[in-house]
Design a protein around this motif. Structure first.
Motif, short mmCIF file in Angstrom:
data_model
loop_
_atom_site.label_atom_id
_atom_site.label_comp_id
_atom_site.label_asym_id
_atom_site.label_seq_id
_atom_site.Cartn_x
_atom_site.Cartn_y
_atom_site.Cartn_z
N ALA A 1 0.84 -1.20 0.00
CA ALA A 1 0.00 0.00 0.00
C ALA A 1 0.87 1.25 0.00
O ALA A 1 0.62 2.20 -0.76
CB ALA A 1 -0.93 0.00 1.21
N THR A 2 1.90 1.25 0.82
CA THR A 2 2.79 2.41 0.89
C THR A 2 3.53 2.60 -0.43
O THR A 2 3.63 3.73 -0.93
CB THR A 2 3.79 2.25 2.05
N ARG A 3 4.02 1.53 -1.00
CA ARG A 3 4.73 1.63 -2.28
C ARG A 3 3.81 2.12 -3.39
O ARG A 3 4.21 2.95 -4.22
CB ARG A 3 5.35 0.27 -2.61
N ALA A 4 2.56 1.65 -3.38
CA ALA A 4 1.60 2.11 -4.40
C ALA A 4 1.32 3.60 -4.22
O ALA A 4 1.28 4.35 -5.21
CB ALA A 4 0.30 1.31 -4.29
N LEU B 1 -2.44 -6.33 -5.28
CA LEU B 1 -2.49 -4.87 -5.32
C LEU B 1 -3.90 -4.36 -5.53
O LEU B 1 -4.31 -3.37 -4.91
CB LEU B 1 -1.55 -4.32 -6.40
N LYS B 2 -4.68 -5.03 -6.38
CA LYS B 2 -6.06 -4.61 -6.62
C LYS B 2 -6.86 -4.57 -5.32
O LYS B 2 -7.60 -3.62 -5.06
CB LYS B 2 -6.77 -5.53 -7.62
N SER B 3 -6.71 -5.58 -4.49
CA SER B 3 -7.47 -5.59 -3.23
C SER B 3 -6.94 -4.53 -2.27
O SER B 3 -7.73 -3.89 -1.56
CB SER B 3 -7.45 -6.98 -2.59
N VAL B 4 -5.64 -4.32 -2.25
CA VAL B 4 -5.05 -3.30 -1.37
C VAL B 4 -5.52 -1.91 -1.80
O VAL B 4 -5.91 -1.09 -0.95
CB VAL B 4 -3.51 -3.40 -1.38
N VAL B 5 -5.53 -1.65 -3.09
CA VAL B 5 -5.97 -0.34 -3.58
C VAL B 5 -7.45 -0.12 -3.25
O VAL B 5 -7.86 0.99 -2.94
CB VAL B 5 -5.67 -0.19 -5.10
N GLY B 6 -8.23 -1.18 -3.28
CA GLY B 6 -9.64 -1.07 -2.88
C GLY B 6 -9.77 -0.61 -1.44
O GLY B 6 -10.61 0.24 -1.12
N LEU C 1 -7.49 1.12 0.21
CA LEU C 1 -7.02 2.50 0.24
C LEU C 1 -8.10 3.46 -0.26
O LEU C 1 -8.26 4.56 0.26
CB LEU C 1 -5.76 2.65 -0.61
N ARG C 2 -8.86 3.02 -1.26
CA ARG C 2 -9.94 3.84 -1.79
C ARG C 2 -11.04 4.02 -0.74
O ARG C 2 -11.51 5.13 -0.50
CB ARG C 2 -10.51 3.24 -3.07
N ARG C 3 -11.41 2.94 -0.08
CA ARG C 3 -12.44 3.02 0.97
C ARG C 3 -11.99 3.92 2.13
O ARG C 3 -12.81 4.56 2.78
CB ARG C 3 -12.80 1.63 1.47
N ALA C 4 -10.69 3.99 2.37
CA ALA C 4 -10.16 4.84 3.44
C ALA C 4 -9.95 6.28 2.99
O ALA C 4 -9.56 7.13 3.79
CB ALA C 4 -8.83 4.26 3.94
N GLY C 5 -10.20 6.56 1.70
CA GLY C 5 -10.04 7.92 1.19
C GLY C 5 -8.62 8.30 0.85
O GLY C 5 -8.34 9.46 0.57
N ARG D 1 -3.07 1.93 9.19
CA ARG D 1 -4.42 1.79 9.76
C ARG D 1 -5.46 1.49 8.68
O ARG D 1 -6.43 0.78 8.94
CB ARG D 1 -4.78 3.03 10.55
N ALA D 2 -5.27 2.00 7.47
CA ALA D 2 -6.22 1.75 6.39
C ALA D 2 -6.24 0.28 5.97
O ALA D 2 -7.29 -0.26 5.67
CB ALA D 2 -5.90 2.63 5.18
N VAL D 3 -5.07 -0.35 5.97
CA VAL D 3 -5.02 -1.73 5.46
C VAL D 3 -4.89 -2.79 6.55
O VAL D 3 -5.27 -3.94 6.33
CB VAL D 3 -3.89 -1.92 4.41
N ASP D 4 -4.38 -2.42 7.72
CA ASP D 4 -4.17 -3.41 8.78
C ASP D 4 -5.00 -3.14 10.03
O ASP D 4 -5.12 -4.02 10.88
CB ASP D 4 -2.69 -3.44 9.20
#
Length: 144
Positions: free
Chosen positions: A10-13, A41-46, A48-52, A80-83
């Motif tokens: 997530a951080t790298r993206a 990555l697709k699921s991680v970006v999802g 991140l999107r939900r977290a704004g 916090r957004a992903v974990d």
């Protein structure tokens, strides 16, 4: 402390997005550039999107942008957004942790470690991690 693959990816993206603020990037481009498995990555970006933290646009000129300026997104926000929690004990939050007898002080130690890690992560923004010449100007977020 364990740093999850999700937090790392997530951080790298997000750093890729912060490095290229003037145009949307697809997951394919980010995955290829960072050597991240596309499906993961697709699921991680999802998340991140939900977290704004990212915003998206569909279509042939679509992709992802940062949801906020890079100087307003901390590594703590990302974790916090992903974990969720920064530090857990066997997957459980430290909030209600308590031990009997001589081990009673140990939960306080774990909480201190969590507090310290959160302070480090909260003190680092995406902008601070970018090379000086690549730092985005806040007004550029989402410009395209």
């Amino acid at each position: 402390m364990y740093i999850s693959a999700k937090a790392d990816y997530a951080t790298r993206a997000l750093l890729e997005l912060a490095h290229e603020p003037g145009r949307p990037l697809t997951c394919e481009v980010i995955a290829s550039s960072q050597g991240i498995p596309f499906r993961f990555l697709k699921s991680v970006v999802g998340e991140l999107r939900r977290a704004g933290l990212v915003r998206s646009q569909r279509g042939c000129e679509g992709g992802y942008w940062l949801g906020r300026p890079a100087d307003e997104v901390t590594l703590l926000d990302v974790v916090r957004a992903v974990d969720g929690d920064v530090l857990t004990l066997r997957g459980a939050p430290l909030d209600a942790l308590g031990y009997p007898g001589p081990a009673a002080p140990l939960p306080g130690v774990w909480r201190q470690i969590e507090t310290g890690a959160a302070a480090v992560l909260g003190g680092l923004t995406l902008a601070a991690l970018l090379p000086a010449g690549a730092r985005e100007q806040p007004s550029e977020v989402g410009a395209a």
